[in-house]
Structures are given as C-alpha cells and as structure tokens.
Design a protein around this motif. Structure first.
Motif, PDB file in Angstrom:
ATOM      1  N   ARG A 143     -30.305   9.534  -1.861  1.00 53.35           N
ATOM      2  CA  ARG A 143     -29.615  10.641  -2.513  1.00 53.35           C
ATOM      3  C   ARG A 143     -28.701  11.368  -1.524  1.00 53.35           C
ATOM      4  NH1 ARG A 143     -30.836  11.665  -7.499  1.00 53.35           N
ATOM      5  NH2 ARG A 143     -29.828  13.701  -7.392  1.00 53.35           N
ATOM      6  N   SER A 144     -28.331  10.656  -0.455  1.00 52.59           N
ATOM      7  CA  SER A 144     -27.497  11.256   0.585  1.00 52.59           C
ATOM      8  C   SER A 144     -26.094  10.665   0.549  1.00 52.59           C
ATOM      9  CB  SER A 144     -28.113  11.039   1.969  1.00 52.59           C
ATOM     10  OG  SER A 144     -29.373  11.665   2.070  1.00 52.59           O
ATOM     11  N   LEU A 145     -25.136  11.469   1.023  1.00 55.52           N
ATOM     12  CA  LEU A 145     -23.764  11.020   1.220  1.00 55.52           C
ATOM     13  C   LEU A 145     -23.454  11.115   2.705  1.00 55.52           C
ATOM     14  CD1 LEU A 145     -20.917  10.232   0.158  1.00 55.52           C
ATOM     15  CD2 LEU A 145     -20.432  12.686  -0.023  1.00 55.52           C
ATOM     16  N   VAL A 146     -22.991  10.005   3.284  1.00 52.92           N
ATOM     17  CA  VAL A 146     -22.694   9.955   4.715  1.00 52.92           C
ATOM     18  C   VAL A 146     -21.223   9.608   4.891  1.00 52.92           C
ATOM     19  CG1 VAL A 146     -23.190   8.804   6.894  1.00 52.92           C
ATOM     20  CG2 VAL A 146     -25.050   9.308   5.306  1.00 52.92           C
ATOM     21  N   LEU A 147     -20.521  10.385   5.734  1.00 49.44           N
ATOM     22  CA  LEU A 147     -19.094  10.203   5.985  1.00 49.44           C
ATOM     23  C   LEU A 147     -18.872  10.028   7.483  1.00 49.44           C
ATOM     24  CD1 LEU A 147     -18.029  13.253   3.801  1.00 49.44           C
ATOM     25  CD2 LEU A 147     -18.014  10.875   3.045  1.00 49.44           C
ATOM     26  N   PHE A 148     -18.319   8.884   7.868  1.00 51.67           N
ATOM     27  CA  PHE A 148     -18.059   8.598   9.277  1.00 51.67           C
ATOM     28  C   PHE A 148     -16.574   8.292   9.459  1.00 51.67           C
ATOM     29  CE2 PHE A 148     -22.636   6.924   9.860  1.00 51.67           C
ATOM     30  CZ  PHE A 148     -23.082   8.209  10.154  1.00 51.67           C
ATOM     31  N   ASP A 149     -15.947   8.971  10.418  1.00 47.15           N
ATOM     32  CA  ASP A 149     -14.543   8.731  10.732  1.00 47.15           C
ATOM     33  C   ASP A 149     -14.464   7.868  11.985  1.00 47.15           C
ATOM     34  OD1 ASP A 149     -11.809   8.949  10.459  1.00 47.15           O
ATOM     35  OD2 ASP A 149     -11.679  10.803  11.613  1.00 47.15           O
ATOM     36  N   GLU A 150     -13.694   6.768  11.887  1.00 44.36           N
ATOM     37  CA  GLU A 150     -13.505   5.832  13.000  1.00 44.36           C
ATOM     38  C   GLU A 150     -14.851   5.344  13.530  1.00 44.36           C
ATOM     39  OE1 GLU A 150     -10.832   4.539  13.521  1.00 44.36           O
ATOM     40  OE2 GLU A 150      -9.348   5.930  12.731  1.00 44.36           O
ATOM     41  N   LEU A 151     -15.632   4.743  12.638  1.00 42.60           N
ATOM     42  CA  LEU A 151     -16.943   4.223  13.024  1.00 42.60           C
ATOM     43  C   LEU A 151     -16.776   3.111  14.057  1.00 42.60           C
ATOM     44  CD1 LEU A 151     -19.988   4.257  12.507  1.00 42.60           C
ATOM     45  CD2 LEU A 151     -19.639   2.533  10.727  1.00 42.60           C
ATOM     46  N   GLY A 152     -17.559   3.200  15.133  1.00 38.88           N
ATOM     47  CA  GLY A 152     -17.508   2.193  16.184  1.00 38.88           C
ATOM     48  C   GLY A 152     -16.446   2.439  17.226  1.00 38.88           C
ATOM     49  N   ALA A 153     -15.756   3.578  17.141  1.00 38.74           N
ATOM     50  CA  ALA A 153     -14.720   3.883  18.125  1.00 38.74           C
ATOM     51  C   ALA A 153     -15.346   4.513  19.367  1.00 38.74           C
ATOM     52  CB  ALA A 153     -13.682   4.827  17.524  1.00 38.74           C
ATOM     53  N   GLY A 154     -14.556   4.611  20.446  1.00 38.03           N
ATOM     54  CA  GLY A 154     -14.996   5.295  21.654  1.00 38.03           C
ATOM     55  C   GLY A 154     -15.732   4.418  22.642  1.00 38.03           C
ATOM     56  N   THR A 155     -15.778   3.093  22.386  1.00 41.31           N
ATOM     57  CA  THR A 155     -16.465   2.194  23.315  1.00 41.31           C
ATOM     58  C   THR A 155     -15.774   0.835  23.256  1.00 41.31           C
ATOM     59  OG1 THR A 155     -18.629   1.313  23.977  1.00 41.31           O
ATOM     60  CG2 THR A 155     -18.168   1.428  21.614  1.00 41.31           C
ATOM     61  N   ASP A 156     -16.357  -0.184  23.878  1.00 38.64           N
ATOM     62  CA  ASP A 156     -15.795  -1.520  23.851  1.00 38.64           C
ATOM     63  C   ASP A 156     -15.587  -1.968  22.405  1.00 38.64           C
ATOM     64  OD1 ASP A 156     -15.351  -4.288  25.238  1.00 38.64           O
ATOM     65  OD2 ASP A 156     -16.756  -4.659  23.585  1.00 38.64           O
ATOM     66  N   PRO A 157     -14.377  -2.484  22.049  1.00 36.91           N
ATOM     67  CA  PRO A 157     -14.087  -2.814  20.643  1.00 36.91           C
ATOM     68  C   PRO A 157     -15.089  -3.768  20.015  1.00 36.91           C
ATOM     69  CG  PRO A 157     -12.073  -2.816  21.937  1.00 36.91           C
ATOM     70  CD  PRO A 157     -13.204  -2.666  22.911  1.00 36.91           C
ATOM     71  N   LYS A 158     -15.469  -4.830  20.748  1.00 39.53           N
ATOM     72  CA  LYS A 158     -16.390  -5.807  20.162  1.00 39.53           C
ATOM     73  C   LYS A 158     -17.767  -5.195  19.948  1.00 39.53           C
ATOM     74  CE  LYS A 158     -14.114  -9.991  21.820  1.00 39.53           C
ATOM     75  NZ  LYS A 158     -14.262 -11.259  22.590  1.00 39.53           N
ATOM     76  N   GLU A 159     -18.241  -4.474  20.960  1.00 38.95           N
ATOM     77  CA  GLU A 159     -19.544  -3.851  20.804  1.00 38.95           C
ATOM     78  C   GLU A 159     -19.497  -2.745  19.746  1.00 38.95           C
ATOM     79  OE1 GLU A 159     -21.067  -2.488  24.487  1.00 38.95           O
ATOM     80  OE2 GLU A 159     -21.237  -4.484  25.376  1.00 38.95           O
ATOM     81  N   GLY A 160     -18.389  -2.006  19.707  1.00 39.13           N
ATOM     82  CA  GLY A 160     -18.245  -0.958  18.708  1.00 39.13           C
ATOM     83  C   GLY A 160     -18.238  -1.534  17.303  1.00 39.13           C
ATOM     84  N   ALA A 161     -17.555  -2.669  17.113  1.00 33.90           N
ATOM     85  CA  ALA A 161     -17.527  -3.315  15.798  1.00 33.90           C
ATOM     86  C   ALA A 161     -18.917  -3.797  15.400  1.00 33.90           C
ATOM     87  CB  ALA A 161     -16.542  -4.470  15.805  1.00 33.90           C
ATOM     88  N   ALA A 162     -19.623  -4.390  16.346  1.00 34.90           N
ATOM     89  CA  ALA A 162     -20.977  -4.875  16.052  1.00 34.90           C
ATOM     90  C   ALA A 162     -21.910  -3.722  15.716  1.00 34.90           C
ATOM     91  CB  ALA A 162     -21.510  -5.659  17.250  1.00 34.90           C
ATOM     92  N   LEU A 163     -21.796  -2.665  16.501  1.00 30.75           N
ATOM     93  CA  LEU A 163     -22.629  -1.493  16.232  1.00 30.75           C
ATOM     94  C   LEU A 163     -22.289  -0.883  14.880  1.00 30.75           C
ATOM     95  CD1 LEU A 163     -24.832   0.304  17.450  1.00 30.75           C
ATOM     96  CD2 LEU A 163     -23.036   1.695  18.488  1.00 30.75           C
ATOM     97  N   GLY A 164     -20.984  -0.803  14.582  1.00 28.64           N
ATOM     98  CA  GLY A 164     -20.564  -0.263  13.290  1.00 28.64           C
ATOM     99  C   GLY A 164     -21.086  -1.083  12.124  1.00 28.64           C
ATOM    100  N   GLU A 165     -21.030  -2.416  12.245  1.00 30.13           N
ATOM    101  CA  GLU A 165     -21.532  -3.283  11.179  1.00 30.13           C
ATOM    102  C   GLU A 165     -23.035  -3.095  10.984  1.00 30.13           C
ATOM    103  OE1 GLU A 165     -21.658  -8.053  10.021  1.00 30.13           O
ATOM    104  OE2 GLU A 165     -20.357  -7.326  11.642  1.00 30.13           O
TER     105      GLU A 165
END
Length: 812
Positions: free
Chosen positions: A426-448
């Motif tokens: 019952r929650s709404l979560v809003l993330f801007d630029e998820l996975g940003a601020g670190t290594d792109p590949k690791e950020g993408a994996a973490l975001g996924e």
C-alpha cells in the motif's frame, strides 16, 4: 498505519506539498484559516479524507456556480474573548469594534444562499452554516455603542449623551473667556503666539516670562526655551475644574458601557469561540477550493486500492507560474501527462534526456497523490482516480551532507534503505535517477535489484533513470511499464510530453554536439558507445517517428469512427423495425436451433472423448467427421425451413492482395500468399500472419462488406469434409495467468477442437515472465502426437511469449 504519517515532512518538502499549503494559506482571508489549513495533511484515514474531499468539492461547485462565497477579512477575536472571561475586566472599544466586524461577517455567512438553493444541495457547507450562532443581541449592542472609528458613541446611553453636551458647552465657555483675555493684549508689539491651548488637560494662554499678569493665574507649563509661560488665568480656573469633573463622569459612564457590553461578550463567549472555529474552517475550505479554481482542478475519485489513474494531469505550481496566478489566463501552457499505476502495472520506469521533464513528471505523480490524500482538488480531468496509499517515499534530487560525511550516493542509499525497510503493497515509492552516483554498471545492477525487490512486494514504484538495463526490464516483466518524456530529435529540444509504453532516448552526445562540444570529442564518444546502445537509440528514434505518424492519422480515424457510429445508429433503428416484424419467426427458429445445438454438443463431447482415448486414430477421426457432417446436414435442413434462400457464393477464385473477411476472428485481413496444393492461404491481420483454409475467408465487396454466401459459416478440411463451426475454435489460445496444471488441461482440450476445426497451425500465448509456463507448454507439445512441429514466435508474432505449433491435420 495508525499514528504513522503518510509522508514525513522531508518527503512533503521534496514533493513541494509544503509550497501548495503555503500558496493556499495566502488565499485565506482570516487569521484562523491558515491555522485550520494545517489540519489538511495527507491522511490514510478514509473517514477524514472523504469529509475533506466532499467539503472541497461542494465549495468548488459553489465558486464555479455563484462566483464567490461570503468569507470576509476579519481580525482574530480570540484574545478579546479570553480577556472577557476575567471577572471585573472590560474590553476596550477598539476590541469591541473588531468583535462587531466579526459578527457582521458571520451575518453575511448566515444570509448566504447559493445559486443552487435546493435543500441539501451542499450538506457539509450547510452544516457549518447551521452551526453559526451570530449572537444578535451582542452585534446590536456593538453597532449601537461603538463608532466605525472605534470610539464609544454618544448614542451608547442617554447619560453619556448628556455629559458630552455639557462637556462641549463648558469647553466653549472656557475658550470664549480666554479669547477675550487675549484680545485685550493684541496691541502689544511682536506677539504672534496668542492662542488658546491645552496643558495638563486644562485650557491655558501663553504669557512672557516676567509678565505681571502671570502672577494672577496658575502656571501649568513652560516652553523649552523658558521664555514663555502657559498660564491658566484665575477667571477660568473654576470653569476648567467643572470641565474636568464632567470629563471624569464621562469616563465613568464610558467604562460602565464597556463593562456592560463586555458582560454580554462574556455571556456568549463560548458561542463566539465556536463561531471563530467555524469561520476558520470555512476559510480553509474556501482557500482550497480557490486553489482548485486557479489550477482548473477537480476532486478525483477515491479508489479503495493503492492505485492511481491520472488523466491529463499538470503540476499545479507550474500552472500558477505559467499564468502568473491570474485566474483568467489559460492553463494549456503546461503540457499534461496521463499515468496509470496499479492493477497489472506495478512499476513505471521513466527515461529520456536531461532537462526533458523526467523529474517534473515524477514530482507531479507524488505531489498529486499527497494533494488527493489531503483533500485538495487536482489539476487533472474529473475522471481521474487516486487510491489511498499508506506511505509515500521519495528520493529526488542530489543531497550531499558535509556534516554527516555522506556522499550523494550514500545519501540516496539511506533514503532507499528506509523505503526498503518500511514499504509494503500500500506504499508509493518515487526514485529519481535510480542507480546514479556510482559506477554505471554497478549502479544499473543495483537499480535492477531494487526494482525487482519492490515489485516483488507489490509496492507501487515510479523511477527515472538513464540506465539501458532498466529500460529493458519491461520486456521481461509485465508488471513493469516504460514511459518516456519526448524530445524533438530535429531541434534537440524537449517537448515535455509524457508517453507510456515506450522508453526514451538520452540524446546526450547529440545535445553535447549542439552545445558546441568539439566534433573530435563527440565523434570519439560516439565510437566508444556500445553497439547495443546504438541499436536501442536507433530503435527508439524509429518508434518516435512511427508514433508521430500514428498521431497525425488519429484525427482522420476519429472522424471516420464518428461517421461509422452514425451509420450504425441508422442501421440499428432500421433493424429494430425489422426485428419486430420477424420476432415470431425467429422465436420458432431459435427453439428448433436450441434442440439441434444441444444434441450436437452432446454428440461432439462424446466424439472428443473417444478421440482422446484413441489418440486421434485415422479411422476414428473419419467416423467423427462423418457424424459431424450428418449433424450439419440436419442443421441445414432445419434452417432451410425458417430461413429464406440466399444468393450463392461468388465463384471467382481468391488472389494475392484481396481484402477478405475472416469470420472466425470477426476481423478483416489481406491475402499475402496462396498455397494451391494445400488449398491454404496466408492472411495478414494487423501485425500478425495466419495460415487458413481458403474456405475460411470471404472476399470483401467494393463497399467494404463481406461477400457472404451462407448465413452459417463452416470450415472444410483439406480433404473437403466439414470440420466444424468457426466459432468453436480459433487459431490461437491464451494461457497467461494460469497455473501450469490448468494451462496444460486447457491446451489439451483446445488441440482437439483445433483439429476438428481444421487448423494447420495454432498460436499458443503463454507470456514471458519467468519462463515456467513456456517450458511446460514446450514439453507438452513435444510429447503430443497431434503436434507435428513447434517453434517460438517471431518478433511480430509475440516473440518468446508465444509458441507456434503445426498440427497433424492430415491424420484426420
């Protein structure tokens, strides 16, 4: 969620809800309105929420129908009411004037009649108005006793009127006497200050230091230079004393009047306190509704589930900025967006270039949810719907904490971790630029991984990102939907349009080139770009171009649809008349048909069971076809008795390019190839291709109608025998959403029916998901004797979400 706020103050600030409250508070007309407005916070309490929504909706209707509501600017009288509660005290006349102004405002509210004055039209507002007391005796006393300037009026009492007449008379007598004294000295040279003045509340005249006449009176004051004395001559001392006595009596009478009115205030102070609360509540509701008018808002429908469907929504602060908070200006300068989150879609991933509006879209969703759960009208179409979310989490913008030694990435993770700890379905979560601020590949994996965790819990999720890996998640999980903020590839400028269903391209290199980055740098960057990234960008660009072409033709399609609907209405009117004439004959025909269908169904069910048991042996299938043919002949004979003869079918052979009607699909298609040996044709219907018997298609007449040759359509097998009614089995079956056991049972029955219908090839839709159902269907088909071959669907047939199976129709 009792006691837990829907959104903490930090999230409300991030989503700019505090700015909405600030702007609305500025629309209040009383000091009590902003205080009551602080109660309009996002809540998950359905009772409180529905009351606020209804109040705002009623006031919005009043403002749009009547143009105004009689809330006036009034002072806060609560300090005066508190003072009146002290025994022996009295309220000053200026305070009583403010109480009178408040009571006048209450009187205006009590006299308000909305344009729609029918009883019960505005039950909540009427309930507030009915709670007002007005305190008419107090209002009359104040109006009679206090002047508009805040003084006690001469008409407050007869005694006060008499004393003030005597006071004026005594004062005039003193002035006349002193002016006569001054007149005797006008022959003295050099005097310019001979005027009557007041010192120590007594009338005096100026005299020079050393003037003998000064010794014949009372010196009341001396000038700053000491050269002038202000003397009360003995001739007016008694007159001044009398004026003083009258003034004291006047003050006592004024105080008595003020005490009398204060006693009246004290008597009604609880009713007045209630009135203050009601006026403050109405002022807050009025301000919220005025905000709704200014932003062209409407109260959205409340859903019981944690979902939302925003139709042409706009960010309210952008509306106010674009129109300068002038209610008469148009709000169309802000590009609307439509978002549907819930039911089948759990997460939306927004992509697109920088400055394209991703963050604005994200904030719009979050802000409108908070506004809806606080009772505000939303700047969206009235059919918009917003459910009740127990919690709203947001991580938007870069925040680097020097004091706590947190980097931007650490700051993001701290808020993400808070959401992971507490968010539920019952929650709404809003993330801007998820996975940003670190290594792109690791950020993408973490975001996924973060996205997968949230959607696994059923959390409603909206994120923005530039990571390609997150853009492709929607291809593998039907709970995720892509969205894009559109960009004009020709001008390299944002259009701020929001579209669901497509990912957006970043255009980073193109934008850098346009902004003046040297060609050698941008060309080097382009060469370093992964080929997959280039293919995706090219695909997105093509999709954008196709989408633009579709939009261009949409208007013409809508015109044709309206014309078709008009013809349909005319056809229905004529058919209704014919149906009345034919009702008796049809009733008889339906009764006979029901008997035939019932017996036929029973016979077919028996044949299907025998076919299953014998694994579709040739002889048994032929016997089944013979029984079905006999039954169909019986149906034709019965039908001939109740159906008039129809013209024979056009014998002209079908050819490639003919537009044909496929009765089994109730759709129109085009022949793309013909197999003369197998008496089969391949037909394109929309984006899909199907292999059918020639007899399954009818050429479309010049006017677009199917050239029907028979009212009852049947299909024939390659051998020429009847294989069943087209409505019994189509060339595809959908198993999505079923368990493997239920899906295989349904597929087993479907293959029998598809064989009887004469289909050579069928399309089995099982979806992508985790691949469990796809593997189960593949294993089943590999072992089934009715299946000659199987293959996965091509890109235009459904790709991995579909399996194409070729059937052994020749066994029949």
């Amino acid at each position: 969620m009792s006691g837990v706020p829907v959104a903490p103050s930090q999230v409300q600030t991030i989503l700019e809800f505090d700015k909405i409250v600030h702007v609305t508070a500025g629309l209040c007309l009383t000091p009590m309105g902003p205080e009551r407005l602080t109660e309009w916070v996002p809540t998950a309490d359905i009772t409180v929420l529905d009351k606020r929504r209804a109040e705002a909706a009623e006031m919005l209707t009043v403002l749009r129908a009547s143009g105004d509501f009689p809330i006036a600017r009034v002072p806060d009288i609560r300090p005066h009411l508190e003072k009146s509660g002290l025994e022996g005290s009295f309220i000053e006349s200026q305070a009583l004037l403010e109480i009178g102004e408040f009571l006048s405002a209450v009187e205006s509210l009590l006299g308000f009649v909305p344009r729609d004055s029918s009883a019960g039209a505005f039950p909540l507002l009427e309930s507030y108005l009915e709670g007002l007391s007005g305190v008419y005796p107090l209002r009359s006393a104040v109006e009679r006793s206090i002047t508009p300037e805040g003084d006690v009026s001469d008409q407050a009492s007869p005694e006060l009127a008499r004393l003030r007449r005597e006071k004026r008379s005594a004062r005039d007598a003193i002035v006349v006497r002193l002016e006569r004294i001054l007149a005797k000295r006008q022959s003295d040279p050099g005097r310019t200050d001979d005027i009557v003045t007041l010192r120590n509340d007594r009338f005096v005249i100026p005299m020079r230091e050393g003037d003998p006449a000064a010794n014949e009176g009372v010196i009341q004051d001396r000038s700053s230079s000491g050269a002038t004395l202000f003397v009360e001559p003995m001739a007016v001392v008694e007159l001044n004393n009398r004026l003083r006595r009258i003034g004291l009596e006047e003050s006592r009478e004024v105080e008595r009047i003020l005490r009398e009115i204060t006693d009246l205030v004290r008597t009604h102070r609880y009713a007045l306190s209630d009135d203050v609360g009601i006026v403050g509540a109405l002022d807050a509701i009025h301000a919220v509704a005025r905000f709704g008018v200014m932003t062209d808002g409407a109260v959205a429908e409340r859903l019981d589930t944690a979902e939302l469907n925003l139709i042409e929504a706009r960010h309210p602060l952008l509306i106010l900025k674009s129109r300068g908070q002038t209610a008469k200006e148009n709000t169309s300068a802000v590009v609307p967006m439509s978002v549907n989150l819930g039911n089948a879609t759990t997460a939306i991933i927004i992509t697109g270039p920088n400055t394209g509006g991703k963050t604005v879209a994200l904030k719009t969703v979050g802000l409108l949810v908070l506004m809806a759960q606080a009772g505000w009208p939303l700047p969206a179409k009235p059919l918009s719907q917003v459910g009740v979310f127990g919690r709203v989490f947001a991580d938007i913008g870069d925040e680097q904490s020097i004091e706590s030694s947190l980097s931007t990435f650490s700051s993001h993770l701290s808020r993400i971790n808070a959401a992971l700890s507490e968010a539920d379905d019952r929650s709404l979560v809003l993330f801007d630029e998820l996975g940003a601020g670190t290594d792109p590949k690791e950020g993408a994996a973490l975001g996924e991984a973060i996205v997968s965790e949230f959607i696994g819990r059923g959390v409603r999720l909206v994120v923005t990102t530039h990571h390609t890996a997150l853009k492709t998640l929607a291809q593998h999980d039907q709970r995720i939907e892509n969205a894009a903020v559109l960009f004009d590839p020709k001008t390299l400028s944002p259009t701020y349009q929001f579209r669901l269903g497509l990912p957006g391209a970043s255009y980073a290199i193109d934008i850098a080139r346009r902004l003046g980055l040297p060609d050698r740098v941008t060309q080097h960057a382009d060469s370093l770009l992964d080929q997959q990234e280039k293919d995706l960008s090219r695909l997105l660009l093509e999709l954008d171009e196709r989408l633009a072409a579709v939009r261009e033709s949409q208007a013409e399609t809508e015109k044709r649809q309206h014309a078709a609907e008009a013809l349909e209405d005319l056809f229905r009117a004529r058919m209704a008349k014919l149906e009345q004439m034919e009702s008796k004959r049809k009733s008889e025909a339906l009764a006979q048909a029901e008997t035939i269908v019932t017996s036929t169904r029973q016979e077919m069910e028996r044949l299907v069971r025998e076919i299953r048991e014998t694994q579709a042996e040739k002889q048994r299938v032929k016997e089944s076809h013979h029984v079905i043919d006999e039954r169909l002949r019986e149906i034709r004979e019965q039908k001939a008795e109740v159906t008039p003869p129809v013209p024979s079918r056009d014998s002209e052979p079908l050819k490639v390019g003919d537009r044909v009607w496929i009765d089994a699909f109730h759709r129109e298609g085009e022949i793309v190839s013909i197999d003369g040996k197998r008496e089969q044709i391949k037909v394109q219907i929309g984006d899909f291709f199907y292999s059918l018997d020639r007899s399954a298609a009818e050429r479309m007449a010049a006017d677009g109608a199917a050239d029907h040759g028979d009212a009852t359509r049947v299909l024939r097998s390659p051998s020429g025998g009847f294989t069943g009614l087209t409505s019994d089995a189509g060339p595809e079956i959908s198993l999505r959403g079923l368990s493997a056991e239920d899906a295989l049972e349904m597929l087993d029955r479907y293959l029998d029916e598809a064989l009887l219908a004469g289909w050579h090839e069928v399309r089995i839709i099982h979806g992508k998901g985790e691949g469990i159902l796809r593997r189960a269907v593949g294993e089943f088909l590999a072992k089934d004797k009715r299946v000659a071959a199987k293959r996965p669907g091509q890109w235009n047939e459904g790709a991995e979400g579909v399996t194409i199976a070729a059937l052994r129709v020749e066994n029949a």
